[in-house]
Design an enzyme around this catalytic site. Sequence first.
Site, short mmCIF file in Angstrom:
data_model
loop_
_atom_site.label_atom_id
_atom_site.label_comp_id
_atom_site.label_asym_id
_atom_site.label_seq_id
_atom_site.Cartn_x
_atom_site.Cartn_y
_atom_site.Cartn_z
N HIS A 1 0.82 -1.21 0.00
CA HIS A 1 0.00 0.00 0.00
C HIS A 1 0.85 1.26 0.00
O HIS A 1 0.34 2.35 -0.26
CB HIS A 1 -0.98 0.00 1.18
CG HIS A 1 -0.34 0.24 2.52
ND1 HIS A 1 -0.03 -0.77 3.40
CD2 HIS A 1 0.03 1.38 3.14
CE1 HIS A 1 0.49 -0.27 4.49
NE2 HIS A 1 0.55 1.04 4.37
N ASP B 1 0.49 -7.64 1.34
CA ASP B 1 0.84 -6.23 1.56
C ASP B 1 2.36 -6.03 1.59
O ASP B 1 2.89 -5.32 2.45
CB ASP B 1 0.21 -5.71 2.85
CG ASP B 1 0.13 -4.18 2.87
OD1 ASP B 1 0.53 -3.55 1.87
OD2 ASP B 1 -0.31 -3.62 3.88
N SER C 1 4.95 2.24 7.92
CA SER C 1 4.64 1.18 6.96
C SER C 1 5.89 0.76 6.20
O SER C 1 6.59 1.59 5.62
CB SER C 1 3.58 1.66 5.97
OG SER C 1 2.34 1.77 6.58
#
Length: 586
Positions: free
Chosen positions: A167, A198, A276
């Site tokens: 993402h 992911d 992230s």
Amino acid sequence: MGEIKRKRGRKAKDSKPEALDFPPPTTATATVAMDDVFSVSNVELMEPASTSKHHQNRRGRPKKLSKHVDNPDKFPQLSPSRRGPRAVENGEFAASGDALPSSIVSERVQPEWPGMARVMPAMDAVVKVFCVHTEPNFSLPWQRKRQYSSSSSGFVIGGRRVLTNAHSVEHYTQVKLKKRGSDTKYLATVLAIGTECDIAMLTVDDDEFWVGVSPVEFGELPALQDAVTVVGYPIGGDTISVTSGVVSRIEILSYVHGSTELLGLQIDAAINSGNSGGPAFNDKGNCVGIAFQSLKHEDAENIGYVIPTPVILHFIRDYEKNGAYTGFPILGLEWQKMENPDLREAMGMKQDQKGVRIRRIDPTGPESKVLKPADIILSFDGVDIANDGTVPFRHGERIGFSYLVSQKYTGDSATIKVLRNSETLSFNYQLATYRRLIPAHNEGRPPSYYIVAGFVFSTVSVPYLRSEYGKDYEYEAPVKLLDKLLHSMPQSPDEQLVVVSQVLVADINIGYEDIVNTQVLAFNGKPVKNLKSLANMVESCDDEFLKFDLEYQQIVVLRTSTAKAATSDILATHCIPSAMSNDLKT
């Protein structure tokens, strides 16, 4: 696919795990840098921890001092299992036995164990990822949204590669990487994007980027209470950030970005937007996971999630084996628990038999060739499945049996044992990835569309529903579409859910203006299997009328000659370059 749980009662308030990075802006402020989003209004100020006896007193009752403060020799020793690297002021980690400032020693004496020493994580291998995103506009599929920028984290692994979150680079236009302590941003190339897990893999062609960088080494799956250190570039500053915590839970988690369920770690270390893709290190300096999402809820604190090494290594080996990401295999079926004794007896199960009952099977999956509804799955690859659908996992732990399936690769063979009509059968078949009728992702492809007489036909996907109804689409979308999202299975490999997205008003379509997001069932009496078949049937139609059968027993009838003639004028009025997307032209 696991057991389907139906939502009941009132809508939960902000109880979903969320990806760590900011959501894409929806206004003209999309080009504002991420640092501009950071403001005092959305920051909770925390009192600094006391590190000196001369620290200014706070209001209220003074803090009660430990009875061991006056006698450091009697300070309670910390448990080795909870022992983790402690950050000092410069962001580095001191090895056991290093001298610390007296102000810190007076408050916290570091215990020592003979033969053990902390290992500094490979923080120089952690990089900052800058990405410019240009998302498709699913509501107006012939154009894209305004571009915006984001920043996240990543880290270097062997083979001149960098890992980050999927993402973090979704719908990327340009990706750049910056090393710790460097002022140069290097252009990166995206090698693979794994939507289910992911994870994304990048590389940099410039040799200068790899000078002085040592790749991280992966460690084993940690145990509960093992210390973890999350390193990355979260919101709140530009330099590297280090937070520490412990592993608080290991189980099958829901991956928000991929809409799948895979093995995950829950930790109590603080991870925020920008973390992230950053690595999580153990106390030996080895990477044990990738930070990727956190739980935002008024009743929850310090709940972050990490992609563990088994999932990471599966992604890497899949890419090395196939030259591309092929995905995680999954059983294309729905099952029911067999915990009720009367149910087990009625299904012909013996006292020593355990398993789960098959409710439905995906007709397009390989399971449909060997399994049948009402079969009892007893074991998968020789591992017995309990009545609640779990299997043994390490010492004293159990985990959902879908973990066994996710450990396989696409095309691998598996042995499944079932009970059918009181007879035990064993089947061997090849695993495959599961395809939903309403896909969770378009995997980077632009949305498909077809326009005739102002009717905009499109296919339904989760990004489409999110574009039409917002992030709460699970509660705002029409019930018919939600029912198909949660329960429908494709009847053929190329089946799509085709809808009339909207009607571009013109004289030719008077009276049809209110048709929005309604499924198309048939055209001139022929079933509509996918958008391409609908476009081909309309383009080649020589009948006097175009007749579309829609959901809720609605019909649309247009004269063929005037409808096709009006299409070009409608496209020019709305500045639409083509009546169909490029994938329908081939």
